[in-house]
Scaffold this active site. Structure first.
Site: not given
Length: 545
Positions: A348, A379, A506
């Site tokens: 960000e 893994h 937004k």
């Protein structure tokens, strides 16, 4: 950028030796390319740098006036130029009694007044003085926030769980779809649950949607709205007017400042949930560790300055070597959420393609960052690190010391810690040197499947050793990465403190939300079609019990 140092580094990047060659040519490399401060030791000898490259990177930092930019950051200059304000998160952890005047205001005095109010609230909750509407003491605290109001507190409370000395349970809710909140509310008692609404603007739709649902849940259990708001909600924001309009009592409001970026805010009142969990004493230790790193960043010469070194190496990898992926791999389960925290902090902040002067950058900036607990990642995605086609740089993080409480099973836990340390060191070896790192019996020279068991190596990494994980060293570690991000931004000429890319989605969501609620609007062909499908579908919820 076209200066001669930049061009020299670009040329050096075309012929940098591989890691095996670098180590063979310098027997002292394993100790020479290291630095330590604030109980953190970094070994960057497995990075693709030599003394010439490092000298040129430091020269580039000087040409970019990094020292001056650090001073501007720490003294309250308007380093967030696109929003015309300082980025004074370092002031949030300055010791009481120091003075920092910005715009005629003693910022330090404001910070410690806020911390004092946090301490008073924390003590009331932890000492069972804070009561719910029925007179029962608070048993559960729910932090409602998103982004910087969630990731930092989540990461720190999990990492420092063993310092918790209260039976009060602390929870976190961030997702806008309600899944976390719905699941959590089924386990809580409305009479003893306190909600913290953490939102810098007090206008974040995700957070307010969860807060409204929490309020409705409480109202289903008690009809006195004033009592609910007075006893069950705390607000943290820069906007006291909005908190008051929502119903937060003035005594329950904690204030932020516009100069606190969300992803840098856990040191402020946003860290209230951390303080409730581990106590204010340990929260102050967290701040003290960060402040110690701030002082190191401000005073250490660049060649031994931990944030400067990590930042310059990050630029070298992403911009000059073209390594566009970076993985953070803590070998300590307590740091489970640290990579998540860093994804916001780094991407960000530095995920930008426009420089401070408004011109487009002509080079790669922030790499894609991800990570996991190292032992789990082995893994999962280490296959790609060892044998994939992507170049990836890595940070390995581990404490040196752990498990000394005197419990009878500590020797077994200590052995597990040694096993974790062994894996941490072994994985960085193979990433660096590939098959050359393996003992002869594992090289499978005569194995018919040997072509599938080749490890190319030359994947650069840095190892960070903490003396031990504690509130103080965690504070130093977080501040180290904060300042690393700033160093990279200075070299790239970008502003790491705005986030316009976060805001645009937004804004668009508001218009789409209006259509979902019966409004009219036209979008692209795909969105229009998807809205049509959503509109004609009838939602039926069937119980599986």
């Amino acid at each position: 950028m076209t200066n001669s140092t930049w061009q020299t580094l670009s040329t050096l990047a075309q012929s940098v030796p591989d890691l095996t060659t670098l180590f063979k040519s310098d027997p002292t490399r394993g100790t020479a390319f290291t630095a330590h401060a604030c109980d953190i030791y970094i070994d960057y000898s497995k990075q693709l740098v030599d003394s010439r490259i490092l000298d040129k990177l430091i020269a580039l930092a000087n040409e970019c006036d990094l020292s001056g930019k650090i001073n501007n950051l720490l003294t309250g200059q308007k380093v967030n130029d696109t929003e015309n304000r300082p980025a004074l998160h370092t002031a949030l952890r300055s010791p009481k009694g120091e003075t920092l005047i910005v715009g005629g205001v003693d910022v330090n005095a404001q910070v410690h007044a806020s911390l004092q109010k946090c301490e008073a609230i924390t003590q009331r909750i932890r000492q069972k003085v804070w009561r719910g509407y029925s007179g029962k003491a608070i048993s559960d605290v729910v932090n409602i926030g998103v982004g910087g109001s969630d990731l930092g507190p989540v990461m720190a409370t999990f990492a420092l769980d063993e310092w918790a000395d209260t039976d009060i349970r602390v929870h976190f809710v961030s997702n806008m779809d309600g899944t976390q909140l719905d699941t959590l509310l089924k386990t809580l008692n409305p009479q003893t649950t306190l909600f913290i609404i953490s939102s810098k603007s007090f206008g974040t739709s995700d957070t307010l949607a969860n807060a409204k649902t929490a309020l409705a849940w409480l109202q289903s259990a008690h009809t006195n709205l004033d009592a609910i708001l007075r006893h069950h909600f705390i607000g943290i924001s820069t906007r006291p007017d909005k908190m008051t309009d929502w119903g937060i009592h003035a005594d329950n409001q904690l204030l932020l400042w516009e100069w606190v970026g969300g992803r840098f805010s856990m040191w402020s009142a946003i860290g209230l949930a951390i303080a409730i969990k581990i106590g204010m004493h340990n929260f102050y230790e967290l701040l003290a560790g960060a402040n110690q790193m701030d002082r190191h960043f401000a005073t250490a010469e660049f060649g031994k300055n931990l944030p400067v070194l990590l930042g310059l190496i990050g630029v070298w990898n992403a911009t000059f070597l073209g390594i566009n992926a970076h993985s953070v791999l803590p070998y300590d389960g307590r740091l489970k959420f640290f990579p998540n925290y860093l994804t916001q902090l780094e991407m960000e902040s530095n995920g930008k393609s426009v420089k401070r002067d408004g011109q487009k950058v002509g080079y790669a900036t922030c790499p894609i960052l991800w990570g996991d607990i190292g032992s789990n990642a082995q893994h999962a995605f280490y296959q790609l690190l060892h044998q994939g086609t992507q170049r990836v740089s890595c940070d390995f993080i581990t404490p040196i010391c752990r498990y000394d409480s005197g419990q009878i099973h500590d020797k077994y836990l200590e052995n597990q810690h040694k096993l974790s340390l062994a894996n941490c060191l072994a994985q960085s070896q193979v990433l660096a040197f590939g098959n050359d790192a393996l003992p002869d019996e594992l090289k499978n020279n005569n194995d018919k499947f040997s072509q599938f068991k080749q490890y190319r190596g030359n994947q650069p990494s840095t190892t960070l050793l903490l003396t031990a994980l504690s509130p103080k060293t965690l504070g130093s570690l977080i501040a180290l990465y904060e300042h690393k991000v700033f160093v990279m931004s200075v070299i790239w000429g970008i502003n790491p403190f705005d986030q316009w890319g976060v805001e645009v989605g937004k804004v668009m969501a508001d218009s789409v939300f209006g259509v979902l609620n019966g409004g009219a609007s036209e979008f692209d062909g795909s969105t229009n079609a998807l809205l049509t499908v959503i509109g004609v579908k009838k939602c039926t919820i069937k119980s599986t019990s």
